[in-house]
Design a protein around this motif. Structure first.
Motif, mmCIF file in Angstrom:
data_model
loop_
_atom_site.group_PDB
_atom_site.id
_atom_site.type_symbol
_atom_site.label_atom_id
_atom_site.label_comp_id
_atom_site.label_asym_id
_atom_site.label_seq_id
_atom_site.Cartn_x
_atom_site.Cartn_y
_atom_site.Cartn_z
ATOM 1 N N ALA A 16 0.679 -1.081 -0.614
ATOM 2 C CA ALA A 16 -0.078 0.060 0.516
ATOM 3 C C ALA A 16 0.869 1.674 -0.229
ATOM 4 O O ALA A 16 0.798 2.140 -0.769
ATOM 5 N N LEU A 17 1.802 1.478 1.508
ATOM 6 C CA LEU A 17 2.701 2.553 0.665
ATOM 7 C C LEU A 17 3.257 2.762 -1.128
ATOM 8 O O LEU A 17 3.561 3.599 -0.994
ATOM 9 N N LEU A 18 3.892 1.239 -1.311
ATOM 10 C CA LEU A 18 4.276 2.068 -2.630
ATOM 11 C C LEU A 18 3.392 2.205 -3.707
ATOM 12 O O LEU A 18 3.401 2.779 -4.630
ATOM 13 N N ASP A 19 1.771 1.745 -3.670
ATOM 14 C CA ASP A 19 1.008 2.113 -4.202
ATOM 15 C C ASP A 19 1.056 3.715 -4.233
ATOM 16 O O ASP A 19 0.972 4.181 -5.166
ATOM 17 N N GLU A 20 0.228 4.327 -2.653
ATOM 18 C CA GLU A 20 0.174 5.261 -2.459
ATOM 19 C C GLU A 20 1.372 6.200 -2.280
ATOM 20 O O GLU A 20 0.779 7.551 -2.717
ATOM 21 N N ALA A 21 1.970 6.042 -2.036
ATOM 22 C CA ALA A 21 3.427 6.744 -2.346
ATOM 23 C C ALA A 21 3.573 8.254 -0.555
ATOM 24 O O ALA A 21 4.243 9.154 -1.508
ATOM 25 N N HIS A 22 2.132 7.290 -0.257
ATOM 26 C CA HIS A 22 2.210 8.530 1.164
ATOM 27 C C HIS A 22 1.459 7.776 2.215
ATOM 28 O O HIS A 22 0.263 6.851 2.170
ATOM 29 N N ASP A 28 -5.204 5.082 5.330
ATOM 30 C CA ASP A 28 -6.574 5.372 5.365
ATOM 31 C C ASP A 28 -6.573 4.048 4.284
ATOM 32 O O ASP A 28 -8.416 3.692 3.968
ATOM 33 N N LYS A 29 -6.073 4.044 3.127
ATOM 34 C CA LYS A 29 -6.428 2.887 2.658
ATOM 35 C C LYS A 29 -6.571 1.215 3.160
ATOM 36 O O LYS A 29 -7.661 0.503 2.797
ATOM 37 N N LEU A 30 -6.224 1.075 4.058
ATOM 38 C CA LEU A 30 -6.080 -0.207 4.641
ATOM 39 C C LEU A 30 -6.487 -0.150 5.948
ATOM 40 O O LEU A 30 -6.826 -0.750 6.628
ATOM 41 N N GLY A 31 -7.694 1.322 6.544
ATOM 42 C CA GLY A 31 -8.312 0.816 7.363
ATOM 43 C C GLY A 31 -7.742 1.058 8.812
ATOM 44 O O GLY A 31 -7.895 0.556 9.555
ATOM 45 N N GLN A 34 -1.911 6.280 10.977
ATOM 46 C CA GLN A 34 -0.769 6.950 10.436
ATOM 47 C C GLN A 34 0.049 6.157 11.485
ATOM 48 O O GLN A 34 1.002 6.067 10.294
ATOM 49 N N PRO A 35 -0.198 6.466 12.291
ATOM 50 C CA PRO A 35 1.116 5.920 13.307
ATOM 51 C C PRO A 35 1.601 4.888 12.975
ATOM 52 O O PRO A 35 3.029 4.006 13.689
ATOM 53 N N ALA A 36 0.684 3.812 13.210
ATOM 54 C CA ALA A 36 0.059 2.515 13.267
ATOM 55 C C ALA A 36 1.077 1.683 11.399
ATOM 56 O O ALA A 36 2.295 1.544 11.530
ATOM 57 N N ALA A 37 1.078 2.453 10.344
ATOM 58 C CA ALA A 37 1.239 2.553 9.341
ATOM 59 C C ALA A 37 2.626 3.084 8.831
ATOM 60 O O ALA A 37 3.556 2.479 8.330
ATOM 61 N N SER A 38 3.082 3.677 10.016
ATOM 62 C CA SER A 38 4.634 4.206 10.661
ATOM 63 C C SER A 38 5.427 3.802 10.632
ATOM 64 O O SER A 38 6.766 3.161 10.897
ATOM 65 N N ALA A 39 4.863 3.288 11.990
ATOM 66 C CA ALA A 39 5.537 1.982 12.369
ATOM 67 C C ALA A 39 6.005 0.858 11.794
ATOM 68 O O ALA A 39 6.830 0.249 12.556
ATOM 69 N N ALA A 40 4.621 0.101 10.799
ATOM 70 C CA ALA A 40 4.618 -0.520 9.928
ATOM 71 C C ALA A 40 6.014 -0.851 9.262
ATOM 72 O O ALA A 40 6.770 -1.587 8.812
ATOM 73 N N LEU A 41 6.719 0.258 8.996
ATOM 74 C CA LEU A 41 7.386 0.927 7.886
ATOM 75 C C LEU A 41 8.501 0.872 8.126
ATOM 76 O O LEU A 41 9.624 0.422 7.670
ATOM 77 N N GLN A 42 8.496 1.360 10.198
ATOM 78 C CA GLN A 42 10.275 1.098 10.585
ATOM 79 C C GLN A 42 10.416 -0.206 10.090
ATOM 80 O O GLN A 42 11.806 -0.654 10.288
ATOM 81 N N ARG A 43 9.230 -0.824 10.707
ATOM 82 C CA ARG A 43 9.381 -2.584 10.615
ATOM 83 C C ARG A 43 10.180 -3.128 9.494
ATOM 84 O O ARG A 43 11.075 -3.905 9.984
ATOM 85 N N CYS A 44 9.304 -2.658 8.397
ATOM 86 C CA CYS A 44 10.588 -3.239 7.473
ATOM 87 C C CYS A 44 11.365 -2.545 7.244
ATOM 88 O O CYS A 44 12.454 -3.684 6.515
ATOM 89 N N THR A 59 5.630 13.686 -0.578
ATOM 90 C CA THR A 59 5.148 12.189 -1.064
ATOM 91 C C THR A 59 6.507 11.511 -0.275
ATOM 92 O O THR A 59 6.976 11.657 -0.456
ATOM 93 N N MET A 60 6.215 10.455 -0.880
ATOM 94 C CA MET A 60 7.440 9.359 -0.349
ATOM 95 C C MET A 60 8.219 8.179 -2.254
ATOM 96 O O MET A 60 6.763 8.549 -2.917
ATOM 97 N N ARG A 61 8.740 8.610 -1.880
ATOM 98 C CA ARG A 61 8.947 7.670 -3.230
ATOM 99 C C ARG A 61 10.327 7.068 -2.822
ATOM 100 O O ARG A 61 11.123 6.782 -2.071
#
Length: 64
Positions: A16-22, A28-31, A34-44, A59-61
């Motif tokens: 989802a992060l790669l698709d949305e770049a934000h 939002d797409k995953l329901g 934002q902090p949970a998605a950011s934490a998941a990115l950190q874990r990745c 945006t993110m790239r």
């Protein structure tokens, strides 16, 4: 890397992060929040030992 211990939900978030770049849009797409998605990115980033995505202007790239 021990694949048995890999949380496959992280791959869903990364996709989802790669698709949305934000982070907020991916969250939002995953329901999820934002902090949970950011934490998941950190874990990745830790898991793959790579920054994966870097901040751009609003945006993110992919980290090249």
């Amino acid at each position: 890397m021990n694949l048995r211990s890999l949380d496959l939900n992280l791959l869903v978030v990364l996709d989802a992060l790669l698709d949305e770049a934000h982070v907020s849009h991916a969250a939002d797409k995953l329901g999820m929040s934002q902090p949970a998605a950011s934490a998941a990115l950190q874990r990745c980033r830790y898991l793959f030992r790579d920054e994966l995505l870097e901040r751009g202007r609003g945006t993110m790239r992919l980290n090249a």
